[in-house]
Design a protein around this motif. Structure first.
Motif, PDB file in Angstrom:
ATOM      1  N   GLY A 175       1.099  -0.632   0.211  1.00 35.90           N
ATOM      2  CA  GLY A 175       0.325  -0.280   0.210  1.00 35.90           C
ATOM      3  C   GLY A 175       0.909   1.574   0.168  1.00 35.90           C
ATOM      4  O   GLY A 175       0.401   2.262   0.341  1.00 35.90           O
ATOM      5  N   THR A 176       2.266   1.334  -0.145  1.00 35.60           N
ATOM      6  CA  THR A 176       3.279   2.310  -0.481  1.00 35.60           C
ATOM      7  C   THR A 176       2.826   3.151  -1.951  1.00 35.60           C
ATOM      8  O   THR A 176       3.416   4.210  -1.933  1.00 35.60           O
ATOM      9  N   GLY A 196       3.740   1.684   5.175  1.00 32.53           N
ATOM     10  CA  GLY A 196       2.499   2.366   5.340  1.00 32.53           C
ATOM     11  C   GLY A 196       2.069   2.864   5.143  1.00 32.53           C
ATOM     12  O   GLY A 196       0.983   3.886   6.232  1.00 32.53           O
ATOM     13  N   ASP A 197       3.119   3.858   6.994  1.00 33.98           N
ATOM     14  CA  ASP A 197       3.124   3.921   7.900  1.00 33.98           C
ATOM     15  C   ASP A 197       3.144   5.630   7.486  1.00 33.98           C
ATOM     16  O   ASP A 197       2.080   6.966   8.208  1.00 33.98           O
ATOM     17  N   ALA A 234      -9.354   3.311   1.428  1.00 31.75           N
ATOM     18  CA  ALA A 234      -8.951   3.599   2.843  1.00 31.75           C
ATOM     19  C   ALA A 234      -8.351   2.242   3.413  1.00 31.75           C
ATOM     20  O   ALA A 234      -7.226   1.966   3.907  1.00 31.75           O
ATOM     21  N   VAL A 235      -8.815   0.885   2.345  1.00 30.05           N
ATOM     22  CA  VAL A 235      -8.148   0.270   2.325  1.00 30.05           C
ATOM     23  C   VAL A 235      -6.240  -0.385   1.474  1.00 30.05           C
ATOM     24  O   VAL A 235      -5.744  -1.065   2.901  1.00 30.05           O
ATOM     25  N   PHE A 236      -7.007  -0.104   0.892  1.00 31.53           N
ATOM     26  CA  PHE A 236      -5.012  -0.383   0.038  1.00 31.53           C
ATOM     27  C   PHE A 236      -3.992   0.810   0.669  1.00 31.53           C
ATOM     28  O   PHE A 236      -3.032   0.498  -0.175  1.00 31.53           O
ATOM     29  N   SER A 237      -4.385   1.823   1.806  1.00 30.44           N
ATOM     30  CA  SER A 237      -3.875   2.961   1.704  1.00 30.44           C
ATOM     31  C   SER A 237      -3.510   2.511   3.041  1.00 30.44           C
ATOM     32  O   SER A 237      -2.499   2.881   3.876  1.00 30.44           O
ATOM     33  N   ARG A 238      -3.555   1.582   3.418  1.00 31.70           N
ATOM     34  CA  ARG A 238      -4.045   1.216   5.318  1.00 31.70           C
ATOM     35  C   ARG A 238      -4.270   1.845   6.274  1.00 31.70           C
ATOM     36  O   ARG A 238      -3.716   1.887   6.703  1.00 31.70           O
ATOM     37  N   THR A 282       0.926  -7.176  -7.226  1.00 27.95           N
ATOM     38  CA  THR A 282       0.329  -5.656  -7.679  1.00 27.95           C
ATOM     39  C   THR A 282      -1.918  -6.031  -6.982  1.00 27.95           C
ATOM     40  O   THR A 282      -1.853  -7.019  -7.972  1.00 27.95           O
ATOM     41  N   ARG A 283      -1.802  -4.775  -6.632  1.00 27.77           N
ATOM     42  CA  ARG A 283      -3.581  -5.369  -6.410  1.00 27.77           C
ATOM     43  C   ARG A 283      -4.175  -4.304  -7.026  1.00 27.77           C
ATOM     44  O   ARG A 283      -4.136  -3.106  -6.874  1.00 27.77           O
TER      45      ARG A 283
END
Length: 237
Positions: A71-72, A123-124, A213-217, A90-91
């Motif tokens: 998710g970065t 992701g942070d 929201a989900v894929f960027s965590r 890749t998602r």
């Protein structure tokens, strides 16, 4: 010559060898939800151009969100756009009507290996750039809960505003106001697909919020207990 690439969807694996092409859609090589009339018959294609694999949006209306496994990196794949498949995984997530779908594309010989910073998990940096109040996070969790509960690739339904408001025990007016606040905040930070306007359905905005929201965590499955906790949400928007 490029190595093979593999697409994973609902536990099924589809191998694409050099020189071949895989079309994804309602009536395609990889058939996704043939009963969903909102989904293009031919929506995405995985194709090799010279030595590079690409994901191409061959649809006319729908867009897809593309991220790496951590998710970065996140990209918005609009109609007629294409993106190189350079990561080991890749998602891809997209919404058609009331349903959100996601799949994974695995490269045998990735051309790019993401290296997380040693002092923070992957992701942070993305999450830290979006400060959320507790009530805003709860709203996102209520919408993203079906996708977060489902492990792996597949499909899930995005809750309606009424369903999400009921899940939170909020009045519908409060939910809509906080949804506006969250979408405005992310829109100002450059997240596409959240601004209303002619032709922009409310369901599309909710789905796009869940995708980002989900894929960027921004939210994870570990956050779901917040929905059932007795803690009072923070109303300071």
């Amino acid at each position: 010559m490029a190595s093979s690439i593999t697409v994973e969807y609902c536990g099924e694996w589809y191998r694409v060898d050099p020189g071949d092409e895989l079309v994804i859609g309602r009536d395609a090589d990889l058939s996704i939800d043939a009963d969903n009339q909102f989904l293009h018959r031919r929506f995405l294609t995985v194709v090799q151009v010279e030595s590079m694999w690409w994901l191409v949006n061959i649809g006319s209306r729908l867009s897809a969100t593309v991220t790496d496994a951590d998710g970065t990196m996140q990209a918005w794949l609009a109609p007629e756009a294409r993106i190189p498949l350079v990561f080991p995984e890749t998602r891809v997530v997209f919404t058609a009507g009331p349903t959100t779908y996601d799949l994974a594309i695995h490269a045998e010989s990735a051309q790019f290996q993401p290296i997380p910073s040693e002092d923070q998990p992957a992701g942070d940096s993305t999450v830290g750039a979006v400060p959320l109040t507790l009530s805003q996070k709860l709203l996102i969790l209520a919408l993203a809960e079906p996708m977060l509960l489902r492990e792996g690739t597949g499909m899930s339904a995005v809750p309606t505003s009424a369903q999400a408001a009921e899940r939170l025990g909020w009045p519908r007016t409060k939910f809509n106001r906080k949804l506006d606040n969250v979408c405005d905040k992310l829109d100002r930070m450059g997240v596409r697909g959240l601004r209303g306007g002619p032709g922009k359905l409310a369901s599309n905005r909710r789905a796009r919020l869940v995708e980002h929201a989900v894929f960027s965590r921004l939210v994870t499955a570990e956050d779901l207990p917040l929905l059932d906790s007795s803690a009072q949400e923070n109303d300071d928007d």
